[in-house]
Design an enzyme around this catalytic site. Structure first.
Site, mmCIF file in Angstrom:
data_model
loop_
_atom_site.group_PDB
_atom_site.id
_atom_site.type_symbol
_atom_site.label_atom_id
_atom_site.label_comp_id
_atom_site.label_asym_id
_atom_site.label_seq_id
_atom_site.Cartn_x
_atom_site.Cartn_y
_atom_site.Cartn_z
ATOM 1 N N HIS A 306 -1.643 -4.295 -3.627
ATOM 2 C CA HIS A 306 -0.732 -3.145 -3.716
ATOM 3 C C HIS A 306 -0.179 -3.089 -5.131
ATOM 4 C CE1 HIS A 306 2.518 -0.356 -2.770
ATOM 5 N NE2 HIS A 306 1.856 -0.078 -1.667
ATOM 6 N N ASP A 363 -2.338 -0.808 5.424
ATOM 7 C CA ASP A 363 -3.607 -0.319 5.981
ATOM 8 C C ASP A 363 -4.464 -1.403 6.624
ATOM 9 O OD1 ASP A 363 -3.521 1.696 3.123
ATOM 10 O OD2 ASP A 363 -3.295 2.401 5.188
HETATM 11 C C1 SDX Z 1 -1.560 2.543 0.019
HETATM 12 O O1 SDX Z 1 1.512 3.166 -3.818
HETATM 13 C C2 SDX Z 1 1.815 3.095 -2.563
HETATM 14 O O2 SDX Z 1 2.947 2.892 -2.167
HETATM 15 C C3 SDX Z 1 0.629 3.300 -1.613
HETATM 16 C C4 SDX Z 1 0.902 3.061 -0.119
HETATM 17 C C5 SDX Z 1 1.837 4.119 0.446
HETATM 18 O O3 SDX Z 1 2.476 3.837 1.480
HETATM 19 O O4 SDX Z 1 1.876 5.250 -0.096
HETATM 20 O O5 SDX Z 1 1.461 1.794 0.082
HETATM 21 C C6 SDX Z 1 -0.391 3.181 0.699
HETATM 22 O O6 SDX Z 1 -2.254 3.207 -0.699
HETATM 23 C C7 SDX Z 1 -1.765 1.053 0.189
HETATM 24 C C8 SDX Z 1 -2.964 0.526 -0.676
HETATM 25 C C9 SDX Z 1 -4.245 0.851 0.100
HETATM 26 N N1 SDX Z 1 -5.440 0.522 -0.751
HETATM 27 C C10 SDX Z 1 -6.231 -0.511 -0.453
HETATM 28 O O7 SDX Z 1 -5.992 -1.329 0.436
HETATM 29 C C11 SDX Z 1 -7.485 -0.570 -1.324
HETATM 30 C C12 SDX Z 1 -7.709 -1.993 -1.826
HETATM 31 N N2 SDX Z 1 -6.620 -2.315 -2.796
HETATM 32 C C13 SDX Z 1 -6.909 -2.110 -4.192
HETATM 33 O O8 SDX Z 1 -7.768 -1.059 -4.490
HETATM 34 C C14 SDX Z 1 -5.670 -2.235 -5.066
HETATM 35 O O9 SDX Z 1 -4.995 -3.344 -4.635
HETATM 36 C C15 SDX Z 1 -4.706 -1.082 -5.163
HETATM 37 C C16 SDX Z 1 -5.381 0.188 -5.535
HETATM 38 C C17 SDX Z 1 -3.974 -0.897 -3.872
HETATM 39 C C18 SDX Z 1 -3.672 -1.428 -6.233
HETATM 40 O O10 SDX Z 1 -4.377 -1.497 -7.411
HETATM 41 P P1 SDX Z 1 -3.602 -1.770 -8.811
HETATM 42 O O11 SDX Z 1 -2.157 -1.926 -8.624
HETATM 43 O O12 SDX Z 1 -4.076 -0.758 -9.790
HETATM 44 O O13 SDX Z 1 -4.071 -3.196 -9.174
HETATM 45 P P2 SDX Z 1 -5.401 -3.511 -9.896
HETATM 46 O O14 SDX Z 1 -6.504 -2.642 -9.356
HETATM 47 O O15 SDX Z 1 -5.149 -3.492 -11.358
HETATM 48 O O16 SDX Z 1 -5.645 -4.983 -9.369
HETATM 49 C C19 SDX Z 1 -5.063 -6.059 -10.035
HETATM 50 C C20 SDX Z 1 -6.124 -7.146 -9.947
HETATM 51 C C21 SDX Z 1 -7.498 -6.672 -10.433
HETATM 52 O O17 SDX Z 1 -8.156 -7.808 -10.939
HETATM 53 P P3 SDX Z 1 -8.189 -8.001 -12.573
HETATM 54 O O18 SDX Z 1 -8.768 -6.709 -13.156
HETATM 55 O O19 SDX Z 1 -6.731 -8.183 -12.979
HETATM 56 O O20 SDX Z 1 -9.040 -9.211 -12.793
HETATM 57 O O21 SDX Z 1 -6.297 -7.518 -8.566
HETATM 58 C C22 SDX Z 1 -7.630 -7.224 -8.167
HETATM 59 C C23 SDX Z 1 -8.210 -6.244 -9.171
HETATM 60 O O22 SDX Z 1 -9.618 -6.390 -9.263
HETATM 61 N N3 SDX Z 1 -7.534 -6.609 -6.852
HETATM 62 C C24 SDX Z 1 -8.338 -6.882 -5.832
HETATM 63 C C25 SDX Z 1 -7.860 -6.103 -4.768
HETATM 64 N N4 SDX Z 1 -6.814 -5.386 -5.177
HETATM 65 C C26 SDX Z 1 -6.609 -5.705 -6.466
HETATM 66 N N5 SDX Z 1 -9.415 -7.691 -5.723
HETATM 67 C C27 SDX Z 1 -10.009 -7.716 -4.502
HETATM 68 N N6 SDX Z 1 -9.608 -6.995 -3.423
HETATM 69 C C28 SDX Z 1 -8.550 -6.179 -3.527
HETATM 70 N N7 SDX Z 1 -8.144 -5.482 -2.458
#
Ligand code: SDX
Length: 428
Positions: A306, A363
């Protein structure tokens, strides 16, 4: 406002920017004069360190895993409140007195029906259209029917549009489901609760009476409350940006629905259950954990991570408890729930997830419950949109009433070609 400032020094000069404290949480550096004074932009793709507005609706402490709606903790609201009461709280700022709640509930119930011509609008979609495609289309089309509540400068019209959107989303979502399964649309029945009405319009048929199952109604009500609002997330920011141009409320909510559809946002509930089904058995979990950690593999654990929560999403905890309760009370044992629990345990002990502070989010477990209730996975994000509509309209109203708000228009760091002259095609 305090007299605390943040100093900025560059070769061009020194400037002090005022710090503005909130009632709780990080204070902000007021940089509205930054470009005018320095000729430079700040740079923050994804807005990881940027406050786009001030708001009194929802507060999140991502480090501590705290979520408050108008100051009330989400777990207390999920346990003790109803979706109508939480809707009133988000829109009006205070928990309603009994009479206020009755009046609000009555008003919402009087807007649950759709203009009859909108039901023909559905006929234009393929039966296998994704429900979110239908939601985007039908909600945007409300602008073509409810002209008496599109003047955003009129507080009365804004409140009518607010009531219409909260009231009609369950009807629109249920009709999208009915259309996909080829069953007749069910009209709302205002003698049952908001949540019960939605369940009846979705799973009831004209051929027989429909009894709302209290276990399912309670679970659905909790799911709606958990999804109602969440600060300045991507879809809420989309609604605010659309609203900042003066677009009508129906168009703004349609824009929010479109943004929510993405798998990185609201589409994650559908993607998470599909992922858990693909993993199928706990022995397959290590392979998927390895893929999630592999920089060269675009796969991510859906329902994990998140932007704000660097601790457990408080909604995920309530969701997991609800999943256990619903499956137990319905006498369903779903191997997907075992896989989800096992996956969570393994991931939370893995250095990659610990270092990056990746926890289950709202989720991760929701799909297990929705599947147990009988919704197809394609409907999951439509349910998220249904519930989030009250947050979107509350934030939209707050934005319009905010004297500091103006049309949102970010700038950029330009990295393209500098000026050059046109070349005739024969000379290229
Ligand atoms: C919702 O914003 C809100 O409040 C949203 C929400 C709401 O109520 O409105 O809470 C609802 O959207 C919840 C999130 C649902 N999405 C997912 O579950 C999809 C999987 N999660 C990721 O795509 C990710 O965690 C995000 C999109 C939710 C957040 O991404 P960020 O904050 O942009 O973080 P990032 O992508 O920069 O990740 C940081 C690191 C990265 O690694 P590095 O580049 O630093 O090496 O963490 C890794 C990412 O690769 N990472 C994950 C991961 N999520 C982040 N690696 C593996 N699996 C994951 N799920």
């Amino acid at each position: 406002m305090t007299d605390k400032t943040m100093a900025m020094t560059s070769s061009e000069g020194n400037w002090d920017y005022p710090l503005i404290p909130g009632s709780v949480g990080p204070e902000v550096v007021d940089i509205r004069k930054f470009y005018g004074q320095t000729g430079m932009f700040t740079y923050d793709p994804g807005f990881t360190s940027t406050a786009s507005c001030q708001s009194a609706i929802t507060y999140i402490d991502g480090e501590k895993g705290i979520l408050l709606h108008r100051g009330y903790p989400i777990d207390q609201l999920a346990e003790n409140s109803t979706f109508m009461e939480v809707s009133y709280l988000l829109v009006h700022g205070e928990l309603p007195k009994a009479k206020e709640l009755d009046q609000f509930t009555y008003t919402i119930s009087r807007h649950t029906m759709l203009h009859e011509q909108l039901s023909t609008f559905y006929r234009g979609f393929r039966r296998d259209a994704h429900p979110m495609a239908i939601m985007c289309g039908v909600v945007g089309a409300l602008s073509a029917f409810y002209h008496d509540s599109t003047d955003i400068t009129d507080p009365e019209q804004r409140m009518i549009a607010t009531h219409r959107l909260i009231a009609k989303m369950p009807t629109i979502a249920a009709m999208a489901y009915k259309y996909s399964v080829g069953q007749p649309f069910m009209y709302p029945d205002n003698s049952v609760s908001y949540t019960g009405n939605f369940l009846r319009m979705t799973f009831g048929v004209p051929a027989e009476a429909y009894e709302v199952n209290p276990v399912i109604e309670r679970a659905m009500r909790r799911i709606f409350i958990l999804h109602a609002d969440h600060e300045q997330n991507a879809s809420t920011s989309t609604v605010r940006l659309a609203g900042s141009s003066g677009a009508n409320p129906f168009a703004c909510i349609a824009a929010g629905i479109a943004c929510l559809w993405g798998p990185a946002h609201g589409g994650a509930n559908e993607a998470a259950l599909n992922m858990l089904r693909e993993i199928a058995r706990p022995e397959n979990i290590p392979e998927y954990i390895a893929r999630a950690k592999d920089k060269d593999d675009p796969f991510r654990l859906m329902g994990f991570g998140h932007r704000v929560y660097k601790n457990y999403d408080p909604r995920a905890k309530v969701m997991q408890q609800t999943a256990e309760e619903v499956l137990k009370e319905l006498g369903i044992s779903d191997p997907v729930l075992d896989t989800a629990r096992e996956l969570e345990q393994i991931a939370l002990k893995d250095d990659y997830f610990i270092e990056k502070k990746l926890y289950p989010n709202v989720d991760f477990y929701s799909g297990v419950i929705l599947n147990a209730i009988g919704f197809p996975t394609e409907m999951f994000t439509a349910l998220f949109a249904l519930a989030r509509t009250v947050g979107w309209v509350a934030q939209w109203n707050e934005m319009i009433s905010d004297p500091e708000q103006k049309i949102g228009r970010p700038r950029q760091l330009y990295v393209g070609a500098t000026q050059r002259d046109y070349v005739e095609v024969g000379e290229r």
